[in-house]
Design a protein around this motif. Structure first.
Motif, PDB file in Angstrom:
ATOM      1  N   GLN A  72     -11.365  -1.405  -1.528  1.00 20.59           N
ATOM      2  CA  GLN A  72     -12.364  -0.454  -1.054  1.00 20.59           C
ATOM      3  C   GLN A  72     -13.135   0.207  -2.189  1.00 20.59           C
ATOM      4  O   GLN A  72     -14.173   0.816  -1.944  1.00 20.59           O
ATOM      5  CB  GLN A  72     -11.687   0.625  -0.198  1.00 20.59           C
ATOM      6  N   GLU A 102       0.852  -1.193   0.000  1.00 17.58           N
ATOM      7  CA  GLU A 102       0.000   0.000   0.000  1.00 17.58           C
ATOM      8  C   GLU A 102       0.885   1.240   0.000  1.00 17.58           C
ATOM      9  O   GLU A 102       1.832   1.355   0.781  1.00 17.58           O
ATOM     10  CB  GLU A 102      -0.911   0.014   1.235  1.00 17.58           C
ATOM     11  N   ILE A 139      -5.135  -2.480  -0.698  1.00 15.98           N
ATOM     12  CA  ILE A 139      -6.226  -2.115   0.203  1.00 15.98           C
ATOM     13  C   ILE A 139      -7.166  -1.116  -0.462  1.00 15.98           C
ATOM     14  O   ILE A 139      -8.390  -1.230  -0.361  1.00 15.98           O
ATOM     15  CB  ILE A 139      -5.660  -1.544   1.515  1.00 15.98           C
TER      16      ILE A 139
END
Length: 238
Positions: free
Chosen positions: A223, A180, A219
């Motif tokens: 989302q 990330e 991540i």
């Protein structure tokens, strides 16, 4: 219709290259910060009898002990302190009500109502010619609640010095943790007098500030909705 299917496919193919790999950093070469850092500074005027003379004990250069080390020209670096702690709460309530009744009766008018009653259908009479009633009501309520807090420090570069003395700054910071990537981007205009002796400036003194704090990676992908869902949300009118 064919382009609607090709464009998402091309975008998805570009993301397939990052499968199993950490997101790459943005290149600094070619950016305005890169050009500002490597540009040659303007020559400083030397006064043989001034404080910068070889025989003088006082030195006005920025590298001296008493020199002003605040950012003031293209290529200089300063620290931007971002401390956002905003909260807002709005609660509105509106109510409206109206009621009206009107009636008109003509029991007698030179005997004309009685003559008209004879020609009207059974049950109709001019004694109560018209009766009108109306009522309306309205009520609306709305509320907004927001709370934002952000504390960051960022080193920015002076990329341009405007004719009026205002400095245009840009800053970018990227931090990669596993797969990330978190990135912070800032641009805006500052006055040299607002820069503290510690070569720092707070975000509330930056005109036209544009602050972006986000990320990209595995991540963030989870989302976000899929490409098909995003296209469906745009095309469907209901």
């Amino acid at each position: 219709m064919r382009w609607l299917l090709i464009l998402p496919a091309l975008a998805a193919c570009g993301r397939l290259e990052e499968v199993g790999r950490a997101p790459g950093f943005s290149a600094l070469e070619g950016s305005t910060q890169h050009h500002a850092m490597y540009s040659a500074p303007l020559p400083e005027s030397s006064d043989p009898d001034g404080p910068g003379a070889p025989s003088s004990l006082w030195s006005s250069s920025r590298a001296s002990l008493f020199g002003d080390r605040r950012a003031g020209q293209r290529g200089d670096i300063l620290t931007v302190v971002i401390e956002i702690d905003d909260s807002a709460e709005i609660d509105n309530s509106t109510g409206r009500s109206r009621s009206s009744d009107e009636s008109m009766e003509i029991p007698s008018l030179l005997g004309l109502p009685q003559r008209i009653d004879r020609r009207l259908p059974e049950g109709a009479s001019m004694a109560e010619a018209a009766e009108i009633g109306s009522s309306s009501s309205y009520r609306g309520e709305g509320s907004v609640s927001r709370n934002e807090r952000l504390t960051l420090r960022l080193a920015a570069t002076v990329v341009e010095e405007l004719p009026n003395g205002v400095l245009r700054i840009e800053g970018q910071q990227e931090v990669r943790v596993n797969f990330e990537l978190r990135e912070l981007i800032l641009t805006g205009y500052v006055r040299p007098v607002d820069i503290s002796r510690q070569n720092e400036i707070t975000y509330d003194k930056i005109a036209g500030a544009r602050i972006s704090y986000g990320g990209r990676g595995q991540i963030t992908d989870v989302q976000q909705p899929r490409y098909g869902q995003q296209i469906t949300d745009i095309l469907l009118p209901f």
